[in-house]
Design a protein around this motif. Sequence first.
Motif, PDB file in Angstrom:
ATOM      1  N   ASP A  97      -8.310  -0.765  -3.737  1.00  0.00           N
ATOM      2  CA  ASP A  97      -9.030  -0.852  -2.639  1.00  0.00           C
ATOM      3  C   ASP A  97      -8.398  -1.343  -1.539  1.00  0.00           C
ATOM      4  OD1 ASP A  97     -11.325  -0.448  -4.334  1.00  0.00           O
ATOM      5  OD2 ASP A  97     -11.391  -2.334  -5.042  1.00  0.00           O
ATOM      6  N   MET A  98      -7.274  -2.099  -1.883  1.00  0.00           N
ATOM      7  CA  MET A  98      -6.467  -2.785  -0.628  1.00  0.00           C
ATOM      8  C   MET A  98      -5.781  -1.930   0.010  1.00  0.00           C
ATOM      9  SD  MET A  98      -5.359  -6.257  -1.871  1.00  0.00           S
ATOM     10  CE  MET A  98      -6.514  -7.832  -2.149  1.00  0.00           C
ATOM     11  N   ILE A  99      -5.162  -0.966  -0.406  1.00  0.00           N
ATOM     12  CA  ILE A  99      -4.336   0.230  -0.189  1.00  0.00           C
ATOM     13  C   ILE A  99      -5.313   1.072   0.873  1.00  0.00           C
ATOM     14  CG2 ILE A  99      -3.022   2.243  -0.623  1.00  0.00           C
ATOM     15  CD1 ILE A  99      -2.023   0.797  -3.242  1.00  0.00           C
ATOM     16  N   ASN A 100      -6.332   1.431   0.210  1.00  0.00           N
ATOM     17  CA  ASN A 100      -7.447   2.141   1.079  1.00  0.00           C
ATOM     18  C   ASN A 100      -7.827   1.543   2.460  1.00  0.00           C
ATOM     19  OD1 ASN A 100      -7.647   4.161  -0.696  1.00  0.00           O
ATOM     20  ND2 ASN A 100      -9.087   3.298  -2.057  1.00  0.00           N
ATOM     21  N   VAL A 101      -7.957   0.265   2.291  1.00  0.00           N
ATOM     22  CA  VAL A 101      -8.426  -0.493   3.645  1.00  0.00           C
ATOM     23  C   VAL A 101      -7.306  -0.571   4.546  1.00  0.00           C
ATOM     24  CG1 VAL A 101      -8.699  -2.789   4.541  1.00  0.00           C
ATOM     25  CG2 VAL A 101     -10.098  -1.979   2.680  1.00  0.00           C
ATOM     26  N   ILE A 102      -6.011  -0.699   3.925  1.00  0.00           N
ATOM     27  CA  ILE A 102      -4.875  -0.737   5.024  1.00  0.00           C
ATOM     28  C   ILE A 102      -4.367   0.432   5.425  1.00  0.00           C
ATOM     29  CG2 ILE A 102      -2.267  -0.974   4.669  1.00  0.00           C
ATOM     30  CD1 ILE A 102      -2.738  -3.266   2.310  1.00  0.00           C
ATOM     31  N   SER A 103      -4.746   1.675   4.911  1.00  0.00           N
ATOM     32  CA  SER A 103      -4.395   3.020   5.300  1.00  0.00           C
ATOM     33  C   SER A 103      -5.232   3.217   6.404  1.00  0.00           C
ATOM     34  CB  SER A 103      -4.739   4.135   4.317  1.00  0.00           C
ATOM     35  OG  SER A 103      -5.861   4.129   3.945  1.00  0.00           O
ATOM     36  N   LYS A 104      -6.450   2.550   6.723  1.00  0.00           N
ATOM     37  CA  LYS A 104      -7.408   2.930   7.745  1.00  0.00           C
ATOM     38  C   LYS A 104      -7.093   1.962   9.114  1.00  0.00           C
ATOM     39  CE  LYS A 104     -10.926   4.550   4.663  1.00  0.00           C
ATOM     40  NZ  LYS A 104     -12.059   3.991   3.931  1.00  0.00           N
ATOM     41  N   LEU A 105      -5.930   1.029   8.980  1.00  0.00           N
ATOM     42  CA  LEU A 105      -5.799   0.194   9.853  1.00  0.00           C
ATOM     43  C   LEU A 105      -4.941   0.697  11.099  1.00  0.00           C
ATOM     44  CD1 LEU A 105      -4.596  -2.941   7.981  1.00  0.00           C
ATOM     45  CD2 LEU A 105      -6.858  -2.440   8.899  1.00  0.00           C
ATOM     46  N   SER A 106      -4.998   0.221  12.386  1.00  0.00           N
ATOM     47  CA  SER A 106      -4.018   0.789  13.253  1.00  0.00           C
ATOM     48  C   SER A 106      -2.636   0.366  12.989  1.00  0.00           C
ATOM     49  CB  SER A 106      -4.425   0.177  14.461  1.00  0.00           C
ATOM     50  OG  SER A 106      -4.055  -1.500  14.546  1.00  0.00           O
ATOM     51  N   SER A 107      -1.716   1.039  13.846  1.00  0.00           N
ATOM     52  CA  SER A 107      -0.235   0.574  13.629  1.00  0.00           C
ATOM     53  C   SER A 107      -0.081  -0.867  13.708  1.00  0.00           C
ATOM     54  CB  SER A 107       0.610   1.597  14.345  1.00  0.00           C
ATOM     55  OG  SER A 107       0.625   2.888  13.927  1.00  0.00           O
ATOM     56  N   LYS A 108      -0.735  -1.269  14.985  1.00  0.00           N
ATOM     57  CA  LYS A 108      -0.624  -2.878  15.328  1.00  0.00           C
ATOM     58  C   LYS A 108      -1.008  -3.769  14.181  1.00  0.00           C
ATOM     59  CE  LYS A 108      -1.948  -5.842  19.078  1.00  0.00           C
ATOM     60  NZ  LYS A 108      -2.253  -6.173  20.106  1.00  0.00           N
ATOM     61  N   GLN A 109      -2.077  -3.293  13.671  1.00  0.00           N
ATOM     62  CA  GLN A 109      -2.717  -4.177  12.559  1.00  0.00           C
ATOM     63  C   GLN A 109      -1.696  -3.997  11.152  1.00  0.00           C
ATOM     64  OE1 GLN A 109      -6.364  -2.164  12.549  1.00  0.00           O
ATOM     65  NE2 GLN A 109      -7.650  -3.875  13.123  1.00  0.00           N
ATOM     66  N   LYS A 110      -1.454  -2.837  10.908  1.00  0.00           N
ATOM     67  CA  LYS A 110      -0.414  -2.959   9.888  1.00  0.00           C
ATOM     68  C   LYS A 110       0.817  -3.815  10.016  1.00  0.00           C
ATOM     69  CE  LYS A 110      -1.959   1.820   8.301  1.00  0.00           C
ATOM     70  NZ  LYS A 110      -1.565   3.234   8.436  1.00  0.00           N
ATOM     71  N   ASN A 111       1.514  -3.476  11.178  1.00  0.00           N
ATOM     72  CA  ASN A 111       2.528  -4.567  11.704  1.00  0.00           C
ATOM     73  C   ASN A 111       2.255  -6.066  11.328  1.00  0.00           C
ATOM     74  OD1 ASN A 111       4.438  -2.519  12.024  1.00  0.00           O
ATOM     75  ND2 ASN A 111       3.869  -2.420  14.214  1.00  0.00           N
ATOM     76  N   TYR A 112       1.076  -6.380  11.880  1.00  0.00           N
ATOM     77  CA  TYR A 112       0.493  -7.775  11.703  1.00  0.00           C
ATOM     78  C   TYR A 112       0.438  -8.091  10.306  1.00  0.00           C
ATOM     79  CZ  TYR A 112      -2.361 -11.958  12.142  1.00  0.00           C
ATOM     80  OH  TYR A 112      -2.709 -13.138  12.018  1.00  0.00           O
ATOM     81  N   LEU A 113      -0.013  -7.311   9.304  1.00  0.00           N
ATOM     82  CA  LEU A 113      -0.124  -7.375   8.101  1.00  0.00           C
ATOM     83  C   LEU A 113       1.248  -7.480   7.522  1.00  0.00           C
ATOM     84  CD1 LEU A 113      -1.947  -7.641   5.620  1.00  0.00           C
ATOM     85  CD2 LEU A 113      -1.880  -5.360   5.314  1.00  0.00           C
ATOM     86  N   TYR A 114       2.294  -6.741   7.686  1.00  0.00           N
ATOM     87  CA  TYR A 114       3.425  -6.738   7.325  1.00  0.00           C
ATOM     88  C   TYR A 114       3.935  -8.093   7.453  1.00  0.00           C
ATOM     89  CZ  TYR A 114       8.388  -5.907   6.746  1.00  0.00           C
ATOM     90  OH  TYR A 114       9.716  -6.029   6.370  1.00  0.00           O
TER      91      TYR A 114
END
Length: 127
Positions: A97-114
């Motif tokens: 479920d988390m992977i599915n949510v992450i895959s929909k994030l923007s690049s900026k949001q993914k970088n923030y999450l990382y």
Amino acid sequence: MSDKLNEIPISEIIGNTIAELRKSTGMTQREFSKTVGVSESSIAHYEQGITVPSADMLLKYANYFDVNIDYLFGRCRCKVKYSDLNSVLADHMTISDMINVISKLSSKQKNYLYETIILLENEKNKY
């Protein structure tokens, strides 16, 4: 998928992955062949990329090593045990479920999450 991966024959990718997984368990080709019920020469041929295991055998290897079948094909390098992808984590979400949510994030949001994950990892290592 990278162009470099596309240049490597699928038999080599599968063979290298099977060899990597087998070696990570500390088994010899002989021990592994007995465990999965094929000849030692078949394992050697798979690992050398000479032949490709049947679909049934690929599924058997994926189940044995608890990896996604895509891992054997080099399409997914996730080391999380396949059975853990459906483990319930926080708020009744699974890793899937988390992977599915992450895959929909923007690049900026993914970088923030990382960056947040790295901070959490560093905090964990302090204690």
